[in-house]
Design an enzyme around this catalytic site. Structure first.
Site, PDB file in Angstrom:
ATOM      1  N   ASP B  52      25.909  26.732 -11.832  1.00 41.04           N
ATOM      2  CA  ASP B  52      25.540  27.514 -13.018  1.00 41.04           C
ATOM      3  C   ASP B  52      26.760  28.094 -13.724  1.00 41.04           C
ATOM      4  O   ASP B  52      27.852  28.141 -13.154  1.00 41.04           O
ATOM      5  CB  ASP B  52      24.649  28.699 -12.599  1.00 41.04           C
ATOM      6  CG  ASP B  52      23.258  28.241 -12.234  1.00 41.04           C
ATOM      7  OD1 ASP B  52      22.902  27.090 -12.554  1.00 41.04           O
ATOM      8  OD2 ASP B  52      22.523  29.040 -11.614  1.00 41.04           O
ATOM      9  N   TYR B 110      27.948  27.344   0.949  1.00 38.49           N
ATOM     10  CA  TYR B 110      28.211  28.272  -0.145  1.00 38.49           C
ATOM     11  C   TYR B 110      28.781  29.562   0.416  1.00 38.49           C
ATOM     12  O   TYR B 110      28.495  29.949   1.556  1.00 38.49           O
ATOM     13  CB  TYR B 110      26.923  28.591  -0.922  1.00 38.49           C
ATOM     14  CG  TYR B 110      26.541  27.537  -1.926  1.00 38.49           C
ATOM     15  CD1 TYR B 110      27.035  27.576  -3.229  1.00 38.49           C
ATOM     16  CD2 TYR B 110      25.688  26.490  -1.574  1.00 38.49           C
ATOM     17  CE1 TYR B 110      26.683  26.603  -4.167  1.00 38.49           C
ATOM     18  CE2 TYR B 110      25.336  25.508  -2.496  1.00 38.49           C
ATOM     19  CZ  TYR B 110      25.836  25.573  -3.788  1.00 38.49           C
ATOM     20  OH  TYR B 110      25.496  24.619  -4.705  1.00 38.49           O
TER      21      TYR B 110
END
Lengths: 249, 249
Positions: B52, B110
């Site tokens: 994003d 992540y």
């Protein structure tokens, strides 16, 4: 009249340095704008140092003389609420009226960060100098010890400075490797215009064999800017600590 | 036809994410521009993931199918010379023609960085979420273990995703304190749209007692987005590692 001392931290990337000037936004101007929003009057703020465009501060001291009786703790919160995210006020302390952040400073420590890898690091593009050739930090640390002591650093000063007394005392120097980063720490009673960046440039030129090892003392004594190394770029430089001895701000 | 796999690192601050889109500059577009400058033709580049706007990558894999016989090592240097400083190519490796960076990915890790201090940190303004209330990292680490295993994570997915299969396997979770920073690491075979940011938001809401402790498994099983926590902001998130098992790109 109260004399309030603030400790700041700032990311200098988007600033034209500390001091107010006509060509761009500065940290001093930002802070004066913030104080005006809170107190409703425009006051002058005095800094411990001028930092150049792109130079950062982990620790910076500045003072405001004010009639306001605003509580120190609340003032910190109010300033942080109106300042941009690139400037943080860490503390506020009331000092004697004659306390001056520049003249009363006993020592300043600078940090110069070098990203020393053939690969660039996108996260350090504004926060460290990318220097690709391998640096032997232990060897540079030995070489850096030549800076220690009281010297006339006239040759380690960029033109444009109006300072007349160019004698400064360096208390300590350290060059340390942390993975792919090489950090240069230097502490002294004061620094000339671009002095730390020329110190770093000189160490780099020793590494490049453009300056002969063990000749830094002779170069300092020559007071010849041409003999010292080039000026390292601003974005690796941090004012890391300012100290006032017993009367700590 | 060769199939070249690149490993990237990028600062997502100024990008509208990975994937080419009409409203702003993306990492994929930047890379395609760079390849066009070097090879003279516009080629499509395939990424391992969509990130994003504002999300970063310490490690990202993408592929280019090309007729060019350009040497891998030289290609890395040429790309880095024309790419903006916010994108770095770490390596290039020739892979079998059918290698696909998304479908062949065995695991992704992540990292979510939280700056956990009452004071803001100007240097982390784009690189960590500033969360002021104290977080008990050990307690959150225990709570995070509930994510581990194979679950239907439909409730940990923002609307706007077109994915039909919402079952994912989480291999490991860690919450670690480093000074004033709290880091959340999560590794799994894949992640849904905003899944990591909703996991972080849920842990934060456990800390805030808005979500009861030891109820994460029930919340996952409910598949109800309303029961999970809010979506943590993008700028603390990093795609930290992508792995392909034996046939490592």
């Amino acid at each position: 009249m109260r004399n309030l001392a603030f400790r700041l931290m700032y990311d200098g990337t988007d600033f034209h340095g500390w001091q107010v000037q006509p060509n761009g936004i500065t940290v001093q101007e930002c802070l004066q704008d913030a104080v005006q929003k809170i107190l409703g009057v425009r006051e002058n703020i005095t800094g411990c140092s001028r930092t150049d465009a792109g130079v950062h501060a982990n620790d910076f001291c500045c003072t405001l003389r004010t009639q306001s009786d605003i509580d120190c703790y609340r003032f910190v919160g109010a300033l942080n609420a109106v300042l941009p995210d690139s400037v943080a006020v860490k503390s506020c302390k009331e000092m004697p009226y004659d306390f001056h952040p520049r003249y009363d400073c006993k020592s300043k420590r600078y940090l110069y960060r070098i990203w020393n890898s053939t690969s660039k690091n996108p996260f350090l593009k504004n926060y460290a100098w990318h220097y690709k050739s391998y640096l032997d930090a232990e060897f540079l640390n030995e070489q850096a010890q030549q800076f220690i002591g009281t010297h006339d650093f006239a040759g380690f000063c960029s033109s444009g400075s109006s300072v007349e007394d160019t004698v400064r005392t360096i208390f300590s120097c350290k060059v340390i490797r942390n993975g792919d980063e090489v950090d240069f720490y230097v502490e002294g009673d004061g620094f000339l215009y671009n002095m730390v960046r020329i110190m770093v440039g000189s160490l780099i030129e020793i590494s490049e064999k453009r300056i002969e090892k063990d000749t830094l003392i002779a170069i300092i004594e020559s007071k010849d800017r041409e003999k010292a190394g080039r000026t390292a770029p601003p974005h690796g430089l941090y004012l890391d600590a300012v100290s006032y001895g017993e009367e700590e701000a």
